[in-house]
Design a protein around this motif. Structure first.
Motif, mmCIF file in Angstrom:
data_model
loop_
_atom_site.group_PDB
_atom_site.id
_atom_site.type_symbol
_atom_site.label_atom_id
_atom_site.label_comp_id
_atom_site.label_asym_id
_atom_site.label_seq_id
_atom_site.Cartn_x
_atom_site.Cartn_y
_atom_site.Cartn_z
ATOM 1 N N SER A 1 -25.306 -77.782 -4.316
ATOM 2 C CA SER A 1 -24.109 -77.165 -4.907
ATOM 3 C C SER A 1 -24.487 -75.784 -5.450
ATOM 4 O O SER A 1 -25.672 -75.446 -5.571
ATOM 5 C CB SER A 1 -23.613 -78.026 -6.058
ATOM 6 O OG SER A 1 -24.572 -77.991 -7.104
ATOM 7 N N ALA A 2 -23.463 -75.015 -5.869
ATOM 8 C CA ALA A 2 -23.715 -73.683 -6.452
ATOM 9 C C ALA A 2 -24.610 -73.823 -7.685
ATOM 10 O O ALA A 2 -25.556 -73.046 -7.873
ATOM 11 C CB ALA A 2 -22.385 -73.034 -6.814
ATOM 12 N N ASN A 3 -24.341 -74.828 -8.489
ATOM 13 C CA ASN A 3 -25.154 -75.045 -9.689
ATOM 14 C C ASN A 3 -26.607 -75.352 -9.300
ATOM 15 O O ASN A 3 -27.556 -74.807 -9.884
ATOM 16 C CB ASN A 3 -24.541 -76.199 -10.501
ATOM 17 C CG ASN A 3 -25.360 -76.529 -11.737
ATOM 18 O OD1 ASN A 3 -25.992 -75.649 -12.324
ATOM 19 N ND2 ASN A 3 -25.361 -77.786 -12.128
ATOM 20 N N GLU A 4 -26.781 -76.210 -8.298
ATOM 21 C CA GLU A 4 -28.150 -76.564 -7.882
ATOM 22 C C GLU A 4 -28.886 -75.348 -7.316
ATOM 23 O O GLU A 4 -30.084 -75.171 -7.536
ATOM 24 C CB GLU A 4 -28.090 -77.703 -6.862
ATOM 25 C CG GLU A 4 -27.687 -79.028 -7.520
ATOM 26 C CD GLU A 4 -27.320 -80.136 -6.548
ATOM 27 O OE1 GLU A 4 -27.241 -81.297 -6.988
ATOM 28 O OE2 GLU A 4 -27.091 -79.854 -5.346
ATOM 29 N N LEU A 5 -28.136 -74.491 -6.622
ATOM 30 C CA LEU A 5 -28.770 -73.302 -6.036
ATOM 31 C C LEU A 5 -29.172 -72.282 -7.101
ATOM 32 O O LEU A 5 -29.908 -71.346 -6.826
ATOM 33 C CB LEU A 5 -27.838 -72.653 -5.007
ATOM 34 C CG LEU A 5 -27.675 -73.444 -3.703
ATOM 35 C CD1 LEU A 5 -26.540 -72.884 -2.867
ATOM 36 C CD2 LEU A 5 -28.975 -73.447 -2.897
ATOM 37 N N ASP A 6 -28.676 -72.460 -8.310
ATOM 38 C CA ASP A 6 -29.061 -71.580 -9.401
ATOM 39 C C ASP A 6 -30.406 -71.981 -10.023
ATOM 40 O O ASP A 6 -30.846 -71.382 -11.001
ATOM 41 C CB ASP A 6 -27.984 -71.588 -10.501
ATOM 42 C CG ASP A 6 -27.027 -70.425 -10.326
ATOM 43 O OD1 ASP A 6 -27.435 -69.422 -9.710
ATOM 44 O OD2 ASP A 6 -25.882 -70.522 -10.792
ATOM 45 N N HIS A 7 -31.020 -73.032 -9.465
ATOM 46 C CA HIS A 7 -32.294 -73.525 -10.008
ATOM 47 C C HIS A 7 -33.366 -73.532 -8.915
ATOM 48 O O HIS A 7 -33.059 -73.405 -7.738
ATOM 49 C CB HIS A 7 -32.118 -74.949 -10.531
ATOM 50 C CG HIS A 7 -31.204 -75.028 -11.711
ATOM 51 N ND1 HIS A 7 -31.652 -74.987 -13.009
ATOM 52 C CD2 HIS A 7 -29.864 -75.141 -11.782
ATOM 53 C CE1 HIS A 7 -30.627 -75.076 -13.832
ATOM 54 N NE2 HIS A 7 -29.525 -75.171 -13.113
ATOM 55 N N ASP A 8 -34.607 -73.748 -9.334
ATOM 56 C CA ASP A 8 -35.689 -73.937 -8.372
ATOM 57 C C ASP A 8 -35.399 -75.205 -7.559
ATOM 58 O O ASP A 8 -34.664 -76.089 -8.010
ATOM 59 C CB ASP A 8 -37.029 -74.069 -9.100
ATOM 60 C CG ASP A 8 -37.036 -75.233 -10.068
ATOM 61 O OD1 ASP A 8 -36.509 -75.086 -11.183
ATOM 62 O OD2 ASP A 8 -37.517 -76.329 -9.691
ATOM 63 N N TYR A 9 -35.989 -75.321 -6.366
ATOM 64 C CA TYR A 9 -35.543 -76.377 -5.449
ATOM 65 C C TYR A 9 -35.947 -77.794 -5.860
ATOM 66 O O TYR A 9 -35.343 -78.763 -5.402
ATOM 67 C CB TYR A 9 -35.974 -76.069 -4.003
ATOM 68 C CG TYR A 9 -37.439 -76.283 -3.693
ATOM 69 C CD1 TYR A 9 -37.885 -77.479 -3.143
ATOM 70 C CD2 TYR A 9 -38.385 -75.287 -3.942
ATOM 71 C CE1 TYR A 9 -39.229 -77.672 -2.853
ATOM 72 C CE2 TYR A 9 -39.719 -75.470 -3.662
ATOM 73 C CZ TYR A 9 -40.140 -76.664 -3.123
ATOM 74 O OH TYR A 9 -41.467 -76.859 -2.849
ATOM 75 N N LEU A 10 -36.945 -77.909 -6.738
ATOM 76 C CA LEU A 10 -37.321 -79.261 -7.177
ATOM 77 C C LEU A 10 -36.453 -79.766 -8.339
ATOM 78 O O LEU A 10 -36.456 -80.958 -8.649
ATOM 79 C CB LEU A 10 -38.801 -79.296 -7.602
ATOM 80 C CG LEU A 10 -39.825 -79.154 -6.478
ATOM 81 C CD1 LEU A 10 -41.243 -79.069 -7.047
ATOM 82 C CD2 LEU A 10 -39.729 -80.338 -5.510
#
Ligand code: ATP
Ligand code: MG
Length: 301
Positions: free
Chosen positions: A109-118
């Motif tokens: 999601s957009a929120n997840e893409l705002d973080h490192d992949y792990l």
């Protein structure tokens, strides 16, 4: 069959498919149609063995939960229609839902893409006493993202972080992350359900032909077939680079669902049985409390 015998049999079934040192691993050495020592005539026996396995798994999980020390992380990766969902459904059918969580990782999601992949997966690592199942995982970031490097762009990495070593760097991240989890009491068991392209085609056609299976078909799954070779290379590399003693891969033949499920159950049983599981010991003070409680109840008449 008693649990001890099931545990022994499980270890024997799972061993041929376990990879702990990737250096010599070649995907072509595993035949998706393999059914080990069994033939299709043994199918009813395999179903019975699975049922016994499911019961043994429930017993082990009960101890895992009561002991509340270890957590078990089970990862499933596969091409579409390889049978991840069915394997999870059948193998975990006997376990107490309170001690088990399944999480499916989709396109971020957009929120997840705002973080490192792990990040998104670390949030879902099971707590002590639990079995956590990842239906897909951070491995997607060295699989689908490697096959389609355009996905990297949406990960919003600063340009200096996207080098030509990015895949090797990610394998290293994953090795370190898994070693870190293991050092913190999280046992890890990873499955690649290895289906052949022919069998995938047959299953897609079945999804198209049978109305009750239509919902499982997505045109995108069929498009991804066009990248089969790239996926196989990505899987082989990921397994070679991240297999370890603390986080073994099981490369499981997946053209025959009845066999796949037996091996998956066997490997999870083996993983649980190799932990020092036991019910919490009752100390003197606690025993006194239990005796007193028993007396109070008895006095009630
Ligand atoms: P599945 O395909 O696992 O059976 P599904 O069909 O219900 O489940 P989809 O909506 O197809 O779920 O989501 C899974 C898709 O998400 C897969 O194609 C997978 O490659 C993709 N995906 C997962 N993680 C990532 C990621 N980090 N980057 C890009 N795509 C990802
Ligand atoms: Mg899908």
């Amino acid at each position: 069959m008693n649990t001890k015998r099931i545990i022994k049999a499980a270890a024997r079934f799972a061993a041929p498919y376990r990879v702990t040192d990737g250096r010599r691993f070649r995907l072509k050495d595993i035949d998706p149609g393999d059914t080990g020592p069994l033939t299709s005539e043994d199918k009813p026996r395999a179903k019975e063995a699975l049922q016994n396995g499911v019961e043994a798994l429930a017993e082990l999980q009960d101890m895992l939960y009561a002991q509340d020390r270890w957590a078990v992380l089970v990862i499933f990766q596969a091409m579409d229609a390889a049978g991840k969902d069915g394997a999870i459904k059948h193998v975990m059918s006997g376990v107490n839902p309170q001690g088990c969580e399944v999480y499916s990782f989709k396109s971020p999601s957009a929120n997840e893409l705002d973080h490192d992949y792990l990040w998104r997966t670390h949030l879902r690592v099971p707590e002590r006493g639990r079995i956590g199942i990842f239906n897909r995982s951070y491995y997607e970031d060295v699989l689908v993202v490697r096959v389609h490097p355009e996905f990297l762009k949406s990960q919003k990495l600063p340009p200096g972080c996207v080098t030509k070593h990015i895949w090797d760097d990610r394998y290293k991240d994953i090795r370190n992350f898994e070693a870190y989890l293991a050092r913190n009491g999280i046992a890890i068991c990873k499955f690649f359900l290895h289906v052949s392209a022919d069998e995938q085609k047959r299953r897609f056609l079945e999804r198209l032909e049978r109305p009750e299976k239509n919902w499982k078909f997505s045109p995108n799954d069929a498009r991804e077939r066009g990248f089969w070779k790239d996926y196989m290379r990505a899987y082989e590399d990921a397994i070679r680079e991240t297999a370890s003693d603390v986080a073994p891969w099981y490369v499981v033949p997946a053209d025959n669902k009845w066999y796949t499920r037996v091996i998956v159950a066997a490997a999870i049983i083996d993983a649980l049985a190799s932990l020092d599981l036991h019910y919490p010991k009752v100390d003197k003070a606690k025993r006194k409390e239990l005796v007193a409680a028993k007396q109070v109840l008895a006095r009630e008449g």
